[in-house]
Write an enzyme that holds these catalytic residues in place. Sequence first.
Site, PDB file in Angstrom:
ATOM      1  N   ASN A  52       0.823  -1.208   0.000  1.00  0.00           N
ATOM      2  CA  ASN A  52       0.000   0.000   0.000  1.00  0.00           C
ATOM      3  C   ASN A  52       0.858   1.260   0.000  1.00  0.00           C
ATOM      4  OD1 ASN A  52      -2.288  -1.560   0.080  1.00  0.00           O
ATOM      5  ND2 ASN A  52      -2.696  -1.240   2.250  1.00  0.00           N
ATOM      6  N   ARG A 373     -11.990  -3.729 -13.875  1.00  0.00           N
ATOM      7  CA  ARG A 373     -10.855  -4.605 -13.580  1.00  0.00           C
ATOM      8  C   ARG A 373     -11.325  -6.048 -13.709  1.00  0.00           C
ATOM      9  NH1 ARG A 373      -7.112  -1.245 -11.017  1.00  0.00           N
ATOM     10  NH2 ARG A 373      -7.981   0.348  -9.646  1.00  0.00           N
ATOM     11  N   ARG A 403      -6.560   2.358 -12.686  1.00  0.00           N
ATOM     12  CA  ARG A 403      -5.178   2.592 -12.275  1.00  0.00           C
ATOM     13  C   ARG A 403      -4.434   1.294 -11.995  1.00  0.00           C
ATOM     14  NH1 ARG A 403      -5.074   6.864  -8.014  1.00  0.00           N
ATOM     15  NH2 ARG A 403      -4.957   8.289  -9.769  1.00  0.00           N
ATOM     16  N   HIS A 433     -16.993   3.781 -14.118  1.00  0.00           N
ATOM     17  CA  HIS A 433     -16.739   3.009 -12.904  1.00  0.00           C
ATOM     18  C   HIS A 433     -17.959   2.184 -12.490  1.00  0.00           C
ATOM     19  CE1 HIS A 433     -15.550   2.659  -8.488  1.00  0.00           C
ATOM     20  NE2 HIS A 433     -14.470   2.265  -9.118  1.00  0.00           N
ATOM     21  N   TYR A 466     -12.718  -9.566  -1.375  1.00  0.00           N
ATOM     22  CA  TYR A 466     -13.418  -8.290  -1.242  1.00  0.00           C
ATOM     23  C   TYR A 466     -14.881  -8.560  -0.881  1.00  0.00           C
ATOM     24  CZ  TYR A 466      -9.717  -5.581  -3.640  1.00  0.00           C
ATOM     25  OH  TYR A 466      -8.546  -4.958  -3.993  1.00  0.00           O
ATOM     26  N   ARG A 561     -14.128   2.206   4.954  1.00  0.00           N
ATOM     27  CA  ARG A 561     -12.933   1.372   4.970  1.00  0.00           C
ATOM     28  C   ARG A 561     -11.654   2.196   5.079  1.00  0.00           C
ATOM     29  NH1 ARG A 561     -11.527  -1.183  -0.504  1.00  0.00           N
ATOM     30  NH2 ARG A 561     -10.076   0.544  -0.706  1.00  0.00           N
ATOM     31  N   HIS A 589     -15.649  -3.521   0.764  1.00  0.00           N
ATOM     32  CA  HIS A 589     -15.656  -2.840  -0.522  1.00  0.00           C
ATOM     33  C   HIS A 589     -17.040  -2.385  -0.978  1.00  0.00           C
ATOM     34  CE1 HIS A 589     -14.895  -2.549  -4.980  1.00  0.00           C
ATOM     35  NE2 HIS A 589     -13.817  -1.956  -4.524  1.00  0.00           N
TER      36      HIS A 589
END
Length: 710
Positions: A52, A373, A403, A433, A466, A561, A589
């Site tokens: 991270n 993704r 990204r 998105h 997730y 989160r 998530h």
Amino acid sequence: MASEAVHKKHPARFINRELGWLDFNQRVLNESENPDVPLLERLRFLSISAGNMDEFYAVRVAGLVDQLKAGSSKKSPDGLTPAQQLETVRHQAWHLQKEQQRIWGDMVKELRGENILIKNVEKLHHHDQEWLSTYFDKQLFPVLTPLTLNPTHPLPFIFSGGQALVLRLKNPKTDRHMLDGMVVLPEKLPRFIRLPDKDETIRFVLLEDVISHFAKRLYPGLDAVRASMLRLVRDLDVELEEDAEDLLDSFEKAVKERRRGACIHLEIDGHLPGHLIRKLGVAKDDVVHLPTMVGVGDVKQLIVSDRPDLLFKPYHGSIPQRVLKHDGDYFATIREQDLVVHHPYETFDTVVHFLKQAARDPDVLSIKQSIYRTSHDSPIVDALIEAVEAGKAVTAEVELRARFDEEANIRLARMLETRGVQVVYGLAAYKTHAKMILVVRREGDHLQSYAHYGTGNYHPNTAKIYTDISYFTCNPALVDDCARLFNCITGAAVPELQAVAFSPLTIRPTLEKLVRAEMEHVSAGRPGQIWLKMNSLVDRKLIDLLYEAAQAGVKITIVVRGMCSLRPGVPGLSEGIEVRSIVGRYLEHARVFAFGNGHELPSPQAKLFIASADWMKRNMDRRIEAMVPITDTNAHARILDEIMVVNVHDTLQSWVMLPDGRWERVEPGESPLSAHDYFMEQASASNGEVDTPANPRPDSEDGEGPAKEA
């Protein structure tokens, strides 16, 4: 914060988003010291927190550096200039990295207690030395490139996240330092090399130690003494020409350029000559000296499968009973009633099987899907290709600006096009998105549409860790809105939707209307209550609106989160707001928004939504997002009365934010509740399993992942 500051709209009402992100990573790191988490899983948390940090430097710190270079003095919402933010962020990030070093040192001792050893190459028994010598000659020597650093041998290119061993090369006769050597560690080689097991003991040596030990074989005739390991992180943001004639080609070029981004962060564990630091182009403030180990993220290589006693008990998501009742027929299941699937407790295979059924069903005419993704070997992609080969009209909206997945999505887009899928890239100015699938099927003399709306990506691998919500429906308003939203993405027309709110046009005003309605309920003497669950809360206008609602008497509970710029519990500002965060075995998530509508939550009368959007300016104003109302009675109860109730009452994995921005663990209380354990046990029980996993305080992240934008 005094009430006077409230009226003056003082910047202190916001918490800096960069510091909020570091606070989240600190919560992840804290799980690496959680005694209720198995040792190798704690090691995973340590690795995740380090990964991270790479993303934080490559994107967030790089952005601040760019602002400084551009001469920007624009202040952040909390009143800091780019220079002030950078100084504060560097200090906090360095503190976090020191914590990682300390924890790694403690873990080495704990691993030793479990017969997992990190051995010193110099002290190995001669049998191990012989094995390592052969390993070096056969596995390492052919792929290593020894370099000397002088005017005729310039500094090699080191990719972001790349590591190199720097050596001082001496004349053995005079012991004089002649020049510096460097060996870049190939990306595909393991950092931890496992030695042959001995007496049930698992043993590793570090790659750089092995190279140092055998350095004479790389530099014959010279003595090579280790000087330092280095590891660098580059600026990885991508600049896209939005007016480019060919968006795919333009983006492909931009991604290639990113590989050579400026060095933004350098870690070293010894002495590195100043001229090398200058050649790398690193500012003094961007060099971090680590006492123990650079590249702590690599410790995940020590998570061995042959010690299951040190891992979480395996868990496999179940198929919803309603689907099984219909013998796996998703269309029949959805026609009967809307279907809610809670991942990963219920398997992501439900989405895959839905698409496969659509691909193979002769009555299905078309499939449309957005892809943000996915995995490189995704069964989702296989299903789309199968549908094309079966003669169906298939459209895939592939978002190139996901990204760190840009290159994968470029390859995916080209591959889908060659197989006959109609590929679009959405709108140049707005990243898509929203997570949507639309299937159109002929049923009798009419066409019936089926829609899937999700809070997470169509990624089979991350869907195992997730927590997300899948919502399948054939509700006429929701499927029509899905079709119109796809037409907006492919045809750039502004859609008129019946039920679904969408960014960049209607999510923000819809949320404002819903919050103000709660304030009106309070004014009329009815309860006003809001429950929110999301990944990030940093939008200034929406935060100020929540402050206004709290001051009007609305009770607000937020489960966030990661980043949170709202400051809860401040007298005169946010006394009625509680902010919680769940960190555990799975990465939270899902985005869920619940408004009491004049009733205490949970309530059947509440207005309930799932969404792809966090409460960030980019999600509200610069993306295509979907916020879907849940009106089906059973779906409403499943999401609000179960998923949200358990989230807001979790005590074993939750943290609560204090008014000063600090986070502290929630006390377990007399009836301890772990959200992750609860949902695993419930899903297993409904699937007829008896042996269910139970961890008193499970864990979290990224996976990669945790910090990846989603």
